[in-house]
Design an enzyme around this catalytic site. Structure first.
Site, PDB file in Angstrom:
ATOM      1  N   TYR A 144      52.137  19.958  50.036  1.00  0.00           N
ATOM      2  CA  TYR A 144      51.210  20.036  48.895  1.00  0.00           C
ATOM      3  C   TYR A 144      51.813  19.271  47.712  1.00  0.00           C
ATOM      4  O   TYR A 144      51.198  18.367  47.158  1.00  0.00           O
ATOM      5  CB  TYR A 144      50.961  21.512  48.538  1.00  0.00           C
ATOM      6  CG  TYR A 144      50.251  21.705  47.202  1.00  0.00           C
ATOM      7  CD1 TYR A 144      48.873  21.522  47.094  1.00  0.00           C
ATOM      8  CD2 TYR A 144      50.965  22.057  46.055  1.00  0.00           C
ATOM      9  CE1 TYR A 144      48.226  21.690  45.870  1.00  0.00           C
ATOM     10  CE2 TYR A 144      50.323  22.226  44.835  1.00  0.00           C
ATOM     11  CZ  TYR A 144      48.967  22.042  44.752  1.00  0.00           C
ATOM     12  OH  TYR A 144      48.328  22.202  43.540  1.00  0.00           O
ATOM     13  N   LYS A 148      50.647  15.804  45.931  1.00  0.00           N
ATOM     14  CA  LYS A 148      50.180  15.864  44.535  1.00  0.00           C
ATOM     15  C   LYS A 148      50.916  14.794  43.708  1.00  0.00           C
ATOM     16  O   LYS A 148      50.353  14.222  42.793  1.00  0.00           O
ATOM     17  CB  LYS A 148      50.404  17.251  43.915  1.00  0.00           C
ATOM     18  CG  LYS A 148      49.519  18.363  44.430  1.00  0.00           C
ATOM     19  CD  LYS A 148      48.036  18.182  44.178  1.00  0.00           C
ATOM     20  CE  LYS A 148      47.578  18.504  42.784  1.00  0.00           C
ATOM     21  NZ  LYS A 148      46.082  18.394  42.657  1.00  0.00           N
TER      22      LYS A 148
HETATM   23  N1  LIG Z   1      45.574  27.262  41.617  1.00  0.00           N
HETATM   24  C1  LIG Z   1      46.667  26.862  40.965  1.00  0.00           C
HETATM   25  O1  LIG Z   1      47.533  27.682  40.579  1.00  0.00           O
HETATM   26  C2  LIG Z   1      46.859  25.428  40.654  1.00  0.00           C
HETATM   27  C3  LIG Z   1      45.969  24.456  41.102  1.00  0.00           C
HETATM   28  N2  LIG Z   1      46.178  23.144  40.770  1.00  0.00           N
HETATM   29  C4  LIG Z   1      45.208  22.117  41.199  1.00  0.00           C
HETATM   30  O2  LIG Z   1      43.927  22.480  40.722  1.00  0.00           O
HETATM   31  C5  LIG Z   1      42.922  21.957  41.580  1.00  0.00           C
HETATM   32  C6  LIG Z   1      41.917  23.047  41.896  1.00  0.00           C
HETATM   33  O3  LIG Z   1      42.580  24.091  42.576  1.00  0.00           O
HETATM   34  P1  LIG Z   1      41.872  25.483  42.878  1.00  0.00           P
HETATM   35  O4  LIG Z   1      40.608  25.576  42.146  1.00  0.00           O
HETATM   36  O5  LIG Z   1      42.919  26.509  42.722  1.00  0.00           O
HETATM   37  O6  LIG Z   1      41.607  25.333  44.446  1.00  0.00           O
HETATM   38  P2  LIG Z   1      40.295  25.652  45.309  1.00  0.00           P
HETATM   39  O7  LIG Z   1      40.734  25.644  46.729  1.00  0.00           O
HETATM   40  O8  LIG Z   1      39.606  26.865  44.810  1.00  0.00           O
HETATM   41  O9  LIG Z   1      39.373  24.399  45.032  1.00  0.00           O
HETATM   42  C7  LIG Z   1      39.532  23.158  45.653  1.00  0.00           C
HETATM   43  C8  LIG Z   1      38.177  22.628  46.076  1.00  0.00           C
HETATM   44  O10 LIG Z   1      38.364  21.361  46.705  1.00  0.00           O
HETATM   45  C9  LIG Z   1      37.451  21.255  47.768  1.00  0.00           C
HETATM   46  N3  LIG Z   1      37.896  20.279  48.753  1.00  0.00           N
HETATM   47  C10 LIG Z   1      38.979  20.382  49.553  1.00  0.00           C
HETATM   48  N4  LIG Z   1      39.035  19.323  50.370  1.00  0.00           N
HETATM   49  C11 LIG Z   1      37.974  18.525  50.062  1.00  0.00           C
HETATM   50  C12 LIG Z   1      37.489  17.286  50.568  1.00  0.00           C
HETATM   51  N5  LIG Z   1      38.090  16.658  51.590  1.00  0.00           N
HETATM   52  N6  LIG Z   1      36.381  16.758  50.030  1.00  0.00           N
HETATM   53  C13 LIG Z   1      35.738  17.403  49.023  1.00  0.00           C
HETATM   54  N7  LIG Z   1      36.137  18.583  48.513  1.00  0.00           N
HETATM   55  C14 LIG Z   1      37.250  19.135  49.021  1.00  0.00           C
HETATM   56  C15 LIG Z   1      37.416  22.665  48.352  1.00  0.00           C
HETATM   57  O11 LIG Z   1      36.252  22.888  49.144  1.00  0.00           O
HETATM   58  C16 LIG Z   1      37.469  23.529  47.102  1.00  0.00           C
HETATM   59  O12 LIG Z   1      36.173  23.885  46.670  1.00  0.00           O
HETATM   60  C17 LIG Z   1      43.660  21.389  42.785  1.00  0.00           C
HETATM   61  O13 LIG Z   1      43.767  19.985  42.632  1.00  0.00           O
HETATM   62  C18 LIG Z   1      45.038  22.010  42.710  1.00  0.00           C
HETATM   63  O14 LIG Z   1      46.003  21.148  43.257  1.00  0.00           O
HETATM   64  C19 LIG Z   1      47.219  22.753  39.984  1.00  0.00           C
HETATM   65  C20 LIG Z   1      48.105  23.670  39.517  1.00  0.00           C
HETATM   66  C21 LIG Z   1      48.021  25.070  39.814  1.00  0.00           C
HETATM   67  C1  LIG Z   2      54.243  37.125  48.068  1.00  0.00           C
HETATM   68  C2  LIG Z   2      54.751  37.032  46.664  1.00  0.00           C
HETATM   69  C3  LIG Z   2      56.204  36.699  46.602  1.00  0.00           C
HETATM   70  C4  LIG Z   2      54.007  36.059  45.799  1.00  0.00           C
HETATM   71  C5  LIG Z   2      52.522  36.325  45.652  1.00  0.00           C
HETATM   72  C6  LIG Z   2      51.908  35.446  44.601  1.00  0.00           C
HETATM   73  C7  LIG Z   2      51.843  33.969  45.001  1.00  0.00           C
HETATM   74  C8  LIG Z   2      50.754  33.802  46.038  1.00  0.00           C
HETATM   75  C9  LIG Z   2      51.616  33.108  43.761  1.00  0.00           C
HETATM   76  C10 LIG Z   2      52.737  33.232  42.737  1.00  0.00           C
HETATM   77  C11 LIG Z   2      52.928  31.891  42.073  1.00  0.00           C
HETATM   78  C12 LIG Z   2      51.703  31.108  42.511  1.00  0.00           C
HETATM   79  C13 LIG Z   2      51.674  29.624  42.376  1.00  0.00           C
HETATM   80  C14 LIG Z   2      50.860  28.868  43.228  1.00  0.00           C
HETATM   81  C15 LIG Z   2      50.099  29.527  44.346  1.00  0.00           C
HETATM   82  C16 LIG Z   2      50.112  31.051  44.341  1.00  0.00           C
HETATM   83  C17 LIG Z   2      51.492  31.583  43.955  1.00  0.00           C
HETATM   84  C18 LIG Z   2      52.550  31.070  44.927  1.00  0.00           C
HETATM   85  C19 LIG Z   2      50.836  27.359  43.155  1.00  0.00           C
HETATM   86  C20 LIG Z   2      51.745  26.858  44.292  1.00  0.00           C
HETATM   87  C21 LIG Z   2      49.425  26.805  43.356  1.00  0.00           C
HETATM   88  C22 LIG Z   2      49.383  25.302  43.301  1.00  0.00           C
HETATM   89  C23 LIG Z   2      50.234  24.673  42.273  1.00  0.00           C
HETATM   90  O1  LIG Z   2      50.014  23.534  41.936  1.00  0.00           O
HETATM   91  C24 LIG Z   2      51.414  25.369  41.747  1.00  0.00           C
HETATM   92  C25 LIG Z   2      51.282  26.876  41.770  1.00  0.00           C
HETATM   93  C26 LIG Z   2      52.554  27.550  41.303  1.00  0.00           C
HETATM   94  C27 LIG Z   2      52.419  29.036  41.238  1.00  0.00           C
END
Ligand SMILES: NC(=O)C1=CN([C@@H]2O[C@H](COP(=O)(O)OP(=O)(O)OC[C@H]3O[C@@H](n4cnc5c(N)ncnc54)[C@H](O)[C@@H]3O)[C@@H](O)[C@H]2O)C=CC1
Ligand SMILES: CC(C)CCC[C@@H](C)[C@H]1CC[C@H]2C3=C(CC[C@]12C)[C@@]1(C)CCC(=O)C[C@@H]1CC3
Length: 345
Positions: A144, A148
């Site tokens: 991942y 990224k």
């Molecule tokens: N959730 C987090 O803690 C963090 C997320 N991000 C970034 O934020 C963005 C959004 O993440 P979330 O909303 O958490 O994830 P999510 O999984 O809820 O949303 C991602 C969306 O992308 C779509 N998708 C995946 N593959 C695809 C493809 N081939 N074509 C079209 N659509 C596609 C999925 O269907 C989904 O709706 C991602 O780029 C992730 O890397 C960055 C930092 C932290």
């Molecule tokens: C099982 C436990 C030790 C942890 C449970 C919580 C975790 C699932 C989350 C805690 C920090 C989160 C995190 C992300 C995903 C969910 C956690 C690991 C990311 C890897 C999502 C995508 C990113 O770009 C960075 C995030 C950092 C923190």
């Protein structure tokens, strides 16, 4: 003579708009008077003012039809980090982002805002108040993160004022909030299986968790400030709650809020990390025969046992960013939004 219709600056596309962050972004854009095209491989809701285009990011033609008359594109599509599927990450995050950039240029899109991640600099070692000028991780901790990094490079390098194509990358960290499919559900699942009794390490490590509405706010500020004369073109910006918190305090607050016990017993970080690595290798070797997904992956253990918090001074200076929801309120609203995940529900 055919006249080229200038795309409306209030018409935008959200790639990955069916996802957690994407849908929150779509809702805020609608509030602000934008009309929105959502492009995603799945459709997860319906909303007035939103046109859905179901398709794969690697499909140029499908993208082009979603970007008709669009001047601004947000790219927040990615496979979930938990999928741990190298080919899928490479295809979607690298090849798909490349296809999207080509499609933007072909469709005359003027601005592209990428959702990157603060994790692009994370190698499993402490990051304290990390700034955007830290080098990308040389040894990314998972596929991942690896993809990224490549995705962010592609988008920032595509910024070209001559061509009238401006790009910027937002790097959020640890997004949480209502409808998050990852953090709270994985945490609760681990608690229900009795795996959340332990604190990995001494429990004092500070981390950023960012409420989803702050992440959305950062994206919209970046989009609206992205102009040929602005300093933000081709740059990356950390967006956090700007309130680093102890990882285990945050987890405990969410768990207790949902009626589960907070973790209490300490385990040495290196022991748990070593075990997680071993399990990950075992899962990889046995994949053709049996499929199992360990809860404690090396990435999760590293995130749970190290400091990783980031400065958002650059976003404050160039974007005028300031979090709009405090950590305390964000946690409260998140806990309230998961009645089905409460203990005993
Ligand atoms: N959730 C987090 O803690 C963090 C997320 N991000 C970034 O934020 C963005 C959004 O993440 P979330 O909303 O958490 O994830 P999510 O999984 O809820 O949303 C991602 C969306 O992308 C779509 N998708 C995946 N593959 C695809 C493809 N081939 N074509 C079209 N659509 C596609 C999925 O269907 C989904 O709706 C991602 O780029 C992730 O890397 C960055 C930092 C932290
Ligand atoms: C099982 C436990 C030790 C942890 C449970 C919580 C975790 C699932 C989350 C805690 C920090 C989160 C995190 C992300 C995903 C969910 C956690 C690991 C990311 C890897 C999502 C995508 C990113 O770009 C960075 C995030 C950092 C923190």
């Amino acid at each position: 003579m055919a006249t080229r219709v200038r795309p409306s600056s209030k018409r935008c596309a959200v790639i990955g708009g069916s996802g957690f962050l994407g849908r929150h972004l779509v809702e805020k854009l609608l509030d602000r008077g934008y009309s929105v095209s959502v492009f995603d491989i799945r459709q997860s809701y319906e909303l007035p003012g939103v046109t859905f285009h179901q398709g794969d990011l690697c499909d140029n033609q499908a993208l082009l039809s979603a970007m008709k008359d669009v001047s601004l594109v947000f790219h927040c599509a990615s496979p979930a980090p938990a999928s741990d599927d190298r080919k899928l990450f490479e295809r979607v995050n690298i090849q798909g982002t490349h296809t999207l950039i080509e499609a933007c240029l072909e469709a005359g899109v003027q601005k592209l805002v990428l959702t990157s991640s603060a994790s692009v600099v994370f190698e499993g070692k402490d990051v304290k108040n990390g700034r955007e000028d830290l080098p990308y991780a040389k040894k990314p901790i998972d596929y991942y993160t690896e993809t990224k990094i490549e995705q962010e490079k592609l988008v920032l390098e595509a910024c070209d004022k001559e061509k009238g194509f401006l790009t910027v990358a937002i790097r959020p960290h640890g997004i949480f909030g209502p409808r998050d499919p990852q953090l709270v559900p994985i945490l609760v699942d681990a608690a229900r299986r009795g795996k959340m009794k332990f604190i990995i390490g001494d429990g004092t490590n500070l981390v950023d968790f960012t409420f989803v509405e702050n992440v959305v706010h950062g994206h919209i500020l970046a989009a609206e400030r992205l102009r040929p004369d602005s300093p933000i073109c081709g740059k990356s910006y950390h967006i956090t709650n700007d309130e680093p918190v102890r990882f285990w305090d945050f987890m405990s607050e969410v768990l207790v809020g949902l009626g589960y016990a907070a973790p209490r017993y300490h385990l040495p970080y290196t022991l748990v990390y070593g075990l997680a690595l071993l399990l990950w290798l075992l899962a990889l070797i046995l994949r053709p025969l049996v499929s199992f997904k360990p809860t404690f992956t090396p990435m999760r253990v590293a995130l749970a046992g190290t400091h990783h918090y980031y400065s958002c001074d650059r976003a404050k200076r160039d974007l005028g960013y300031k979090p709009v929801v405090s950590l305390k309120d964000g946690i409260e609203r998140t806990v309230q939004s998961y009645p089905h995940l409460r203990q005993g529900a």
